[in-house]
Motif scaffolding. Sequence first.
Motif, PDB file in Angstrom:
ATOM      1  N   LEU A 178       8.358  44.664  48.946  1.00  0.00           N
ATOM      2  CA  LEU A 178       8.728  45.668  47.960  1.00  0.00           C
ATOM      3  C   LEU A 178       7.478  46.112  47.208  1.00  0.00           C
ATOM      4  CD1 LEU A 178      12.020  44.128  46.506  1.00  0.00           C
ATOM      5  CD2 LEU A 178      11.735  45.764  48.374  1.00  0.00           C
ATOM      6  N   ARG A 179       7.387  47.395  46.966  1.00  0.00           N
ATOM      7  CA  ARG A 179       6.210  47.930  46.302  1.00  0.00           C
ATOM      8  C   ARG A 179       6.005  47.255  44.947  1.00  0.00           C
ATOM      9  NH1 ARG A 179       3.302  52.477  47.012  1.00  0.00           N
ATOM     10  NH2 ARG A 179       4.814  53.269  48.530  1.00  0.00           N
ATOM     11  N   GLY A 180       4.816  46.707  44.777  1.00  0.00           N
ATOM     12  CA  GLY A 180       4.469  46.119  43.491  1.00  0.00           C
ATOM     13  C   GLY A 180       5.060  44.745  43.224  1.00  0.00           C
ATOM     14  N   LEU A 181       5.720  44.142  44.224  1.00  0.00           N
ATOM     15  CA  LEU A 181       6.328  42.834  43.993  1.00  0.00           C
ATOM     16  C   LEU A 181       5.262  41.752  44.167  1.00  0.00           C
ATOM     17  CD1 LEU A 181       8.820  41.224  43.315  1.00  0.00           C
ATOM     18  CD2 LEU A 181       9.444  41.225  45.737  1.00  0.00           C
ATOM     19  N   LYS A 182       4.715  41.330  43.039  1.00  0.00           N
ATOM     20  CA  LYS A 182       3.667  40.319  43.009  1.00  0.00           C
ATOM     21  C   LYS A 182       3.942  39.372  41.852  1.00  0.00           C
ATOM     22  CE  LYS A 182       0.310  43.777  44.601  1.00  0.00           C
ATOM     23  NZ  LYS A 182      -0.940  44.492  44.278  1.00  0.00           N
ATOM     24  N   THR A 183       3.279  38.235  41.897  1.00  0.00           N
ATOM     25  CA  THR A 183       3.384  37.291  40.794  1.00  0.00           C
ATOM     26  C   THR A 183       2.054  36.586  40.629  1.00  0.00           C
ATOM     27  OG1 THR A 183       4.544  35.342  39.940  1.00  0.00           O
ATOM     28  CG2 THR A 183       4.252  35.452  42.312  1.00  0.00           C
ATOM     29  N   SER A 184       1.724  36.250  39.401  1.00  0.00           N
ATOM     30  CA  SER A 184       0.569  35.391  39.195  1.00  0.00           C
ATOM     31  C   SER A 184       0.949  33.971  39.596  1.00  0.00           C
ATOM     32  CB  SER A 184       0.137  35.424  37.728  1.00  0.00           C
ATOM     33  OG  SER A 184       1.144  34.837  36.906  1.00  0.00           O
ATOM     34  N   ALA A 185      -0.051  33.150  39.860  1.00  0.00           N
ATOM     35  CA  ALA A 185       0.231  31.764  40.256  1.00  0.00           C
ATOM     36  C   ALA A 185       0.948  31.015  39.140  1.00  0.00           C
ATOM     37  CB  ALA A 185      -1.074  31.066  40.621  1.00  0.00           C
ATOM     38  N   SER A 186       0.589  31.270  37.893  1.00  0.00           N
ATOM     39  CA  SER A 186       1.220  30.547  36.789  1.00  0.00           C
ATOM     40  C   SER A 186       2.690  30.931  36.624  1.00  0.00           C
ATOM     41  CB  SER A 186       0.463  30.819  35.480  1.00  0.00           C
ATOM     42  OG  SER A 186       0.509  32.205  35.153  1.00  0.00           O
ATOM     43  N   GLU A 187       3.043  32.155  37.024  1.00  0.00           N
ATOM     44  CA  GLU A 187       4.430  32.614  36.898  1.00  0.00           C
ATOM     45  C   GLU A 187       5.252  32.373  38.155  1.00  0.00           C
ATOM     46  OE1 GLU A 187       3.510  36.647  35.969  1.00  0.00           O
ATOM     47  OE2 GLU A 187       3.677  36.342  33.806  1.00  0.00           O
ATOM     48  N   LEU A 188       4.654  31.775  39.181  1.00  0.00           N
ATOM     49  CA  LEU A 188       5.349  31.582  40.451  1.00  0.00           C
ATOM     50  C   LEU A 188       6.621  30.741  40.318  1.00  0.00           C
ATOM     51  CD1 LEU A 188       5.502  31.950  43.513  1.00  0.00           C
ATOM     52  CD2 LEU A 188       3.898  30.032  43.756  1.00  0.00           C
ATOM     53  N   PRO A 189       6.606  29.608  39.607  1.00  0.00           N
ATOM     54  CA  PRO A 189       7.858  28.851  39.481  1.00  0.00           C
ATOM     55  C   PRO A 189       8.977  29.669  38.838  1.00  0.00           C
ATOM     56  CG  PRO A 189       5.988  27.491  38.857  1.00  0.00           C
ATOM     57  CD  PRO A 189       5.473  28.890  39.005  1.00  0.00           C
ATOM     58  N   ASP A 190       8.630  30.493  37.847  1.00  0.00           N
ATOM     59  CA  ASP A 190       9.644  31.337  37.209  1.00  0.00           C
ATOM     60  C   ASP A 190      10.250  32.307  38.219  1.00  0.00           C
ATOM     61  OD1 ASP A 190       9.098  30.136  34.779  1.00  0.00           O
ATOM     62  OD2 ASP A 190       7.688  31.699  34.143  1.00  0.00           O
ATOM     63  N   TYR A 191       9.390  32.890  39.063  1.00  0.00           N
ATOM     64  CA  TYR A 191       9.899  33.844  40.045  1.00  0.00           C
ATOM     65  C   TYR A 191      10.813  33.163  41.052  1.00  0.00           C
ATOM     66  CZ  TYR A 191      10.427  36.943  43.912  1.00  0.00           C
ATOM     67  OH  TYR A 191      11.011  37.683  44.904  1.00  0.00           O
ATOM     68  N   VAL A 192      10.375  32.042  41.611  1.00  0.00           N
ATOM     69  CA  VAL A 192      11.182  31.357  42.621  1.00  0.00           C
ATOM     70  C   VAL A 192      12.520  30.926  42.028  1.00  0.00           C
ATOM     71  CG1 VAL A 192      11.324  29.349  44.128  1.00  0.00           C
ATOM     72  CG2 VAL A 192       9.184  30.631  43.962  1.00  0.00           C
ATOM     73  N   GLU A 193      12.499  30.410  40.818  1.00  0.00           N
ATOM     74  CA  GLU A 193      13.757  30.022  40.173  1.00  0.00           C
ATOM     75  C   GLU A 193      14.681  31.221  40.001  1.00  0.00           C
ATOM     76  OE1 GLU A 193      15.499  27.968  36.082  1.00  0.00           O
ATOM     77  OE2 GLU A 193      13.401  28.613  36.164  1.00  0.00           O
ATOM     78  N   ARG A 194      14.119  32.322  39.555  1.00  0.00           N
ATOM     79  CA  ARG A 194      14.937  33.513  39.283  1.00  0.00           C
ATOM     80  C   ARG A 194      15.592  34.046  40.553  1.00  0.00           C
ATOM     81  NH1 ARG A 194      11.273  35.765  36.673  1.00  0.00           N
ATOM     82  NH2 ARG A 194      10.391  37.235  38.193  1.00  0.00           N
ATOM     83  N   VAL A 195      14.821  34.213  41.611  1.00  0.00           N
ATOM     84  CA  VAL A 195      15.379  34.801  42.825  1.00  0.00           C
ATOM     85  C   VAL A 195      16.338  33.822  43.507  1.00  0.00           C
ATOM     86  CG1 VAL A 195      13.587  34.111  44.484  1.00  0.00           C
ATOM     87  CG2 VAL A 195      14.770  36.269  44.786  1.00  0.00           C
ATOM     88  N   ALA A 196      16.069  32.520  43.417  1.00  0.00           N
ATOM     89  CA  ALA A 196      16.979  31.527  44.002  1.00  0.00           C
ATOM     90  C   ALA A 196      18.320  31.532  43.285  1.00  0.00           C
ATOM     91  CB  ALA A 196      16.346  30.139  43.947  1.00  0.00           C
TER      92      ALA A 196
END
Length: 565
Positions: free
Chosen positions: A521-539
């Motif tokens: 998806l266009r612009g779908l990126k995450t910083s390494a520090s925010e990665l756990p937040d992203y994985v939790e959210r999408v899961a």
Amino acid sequence: MADLNVGSAPPGRAAAWQPQGEGQWALGHREPLNDNERIKRDDDPLNVRERIETTYSRRGFASIDPDDLHGRFRWMGLYTQRRPGIDGGRTAVLEPHELDDEYFMMRIRADGGQLDLAQLRTVARISRTYARDTADITDRQNIQLHWVRIEDVPAIWEQIEAVGLSTMEACGDCPRVICGSPVAGVAEAEIVDPTPAIREIVDTYLGDPDYANLPRKFKSSVAWLPDTPYQTNDLAFVGTIHPDLGPGFDLWGGGGLSTNPRLAERLGAWVPMHEIPEVWAAVVRLFREYGYRRLRSRARLKFLFADWGAARVRETLEDEFLGRPLVDGPAPELPDRPIDHVGVHRQWDGNRYVGVAPIAGRTSGTSLDRAADAVEAHGSHRVRLTPYQKLLVLDVAPERTEPLIAALREAGLSARPTTWRRNTMACTGIEFCKLAIVETKARAVSLVGEIERRLADLDVDISVNVNGCPNACARTQVADIGLKGQLVPGPDGTTVEGFQIHLGGGLALGRGQRSDFGLKLRGLKTSASELPDYVERVARNYATQRTEGETFAEWVLRADKTSLS
């Protein structure tokens, strides 16, 4: 404007000029078109072993010829590792010698993923003695060591070769390790064990100069069960049953990931087990003669498949390299999801095999030595490496499985891991790799720990593949959540380590599921520090929105962008 590589001769130079094309040998284009081809022409890369043994190991790192160091050493399984302290922003800026540390990554081949107890103990001892206790199980069933000094390489070779292991052609423009089912010979569902074919290929062609100068690396898989990532290989044999001729292998080709991913496709040919080495060698020769050598970025076999199509590749294989037609055959039966063999499983002989999961393949010589002790104490003498960075113990008596599981747990190897520990893979990353932009192994370990804590209440089955650069060594594009390392803007506007996100990738499976690369998806990126937040959210979004039996990849195709962000 005419392309001078493929068009007519420039004015005034018609007599001397010849079109370069793609540098294909079969078309007469033998003059090297880049430095890598020149290095291979100037000296057979296999000859570098003698110089390592007689000169470089005695005179030290500074004595190594640059063409050997950055070229031919790969044929002996050696890469210089990244010098500590060089951040990801300088990966593509610095020259190779500026990135080099005076230590090596060493890749030990384990064709088919097969190791006996003596081999496992030898690798563990070498890790502790020469490699600062490093040992990573790769997703191609190798073991990688780090911090290896050139002075120690001959001693390492002597020890591993004494137990039947090798580093030869573990890297380089040559046939790499042959992947195989880690349960070949013991699986209840296996009809034909192709291990003899793998051994014949290795014994016949490994180290043969006629097969050691290819346009690029050549990755292959030979397995009855579809439990290797066969669609990401240049060539793969997958078990199938011909309605008239019985068990054999379906032929696939043209796969590979990296920056131009392509999944292997069927050639429609059925190959009996005893013909696998012959067909394998014929495909290698086809690649050697017709593969593109002009640009490294287009030198993998997948580009020839893309340009020619599978039908022409098969026709050329039959007419020019086999001298006979192949038998048409049916497609294999495919599983509903990837098979990693973690846990306790029954063998055809009534014994069990036990699959354990280090996090993202990261282990150590100490851990492997403890595992070897546990394996021997519980009556086994065989282990296997899987293409999902896992370790299997074969031939365990049913009553000994639970004590073995407890002993392996003490070595940091879990037979009953959480779904996150089980389904997370990672490449080498910036810790050692000169191509990487971000950290991966330690990031994967911390991610797994954090997500296990946050999502202990959630029953989901999601794979996470973490890669330090675009080259997809951890198969980023075919994971549920694929993470491609790159630098991203941080909160204060400075660049920080982060990831571009791929969602919903996967290989060909049963139930009509399609093989495809993850959505970007266009612009779908995450910083390494925010990665756990992203994985939790999408899961959590997946768990809330999925329908009965819907996989993560299927959900991604219909989910709205907000749910995926």
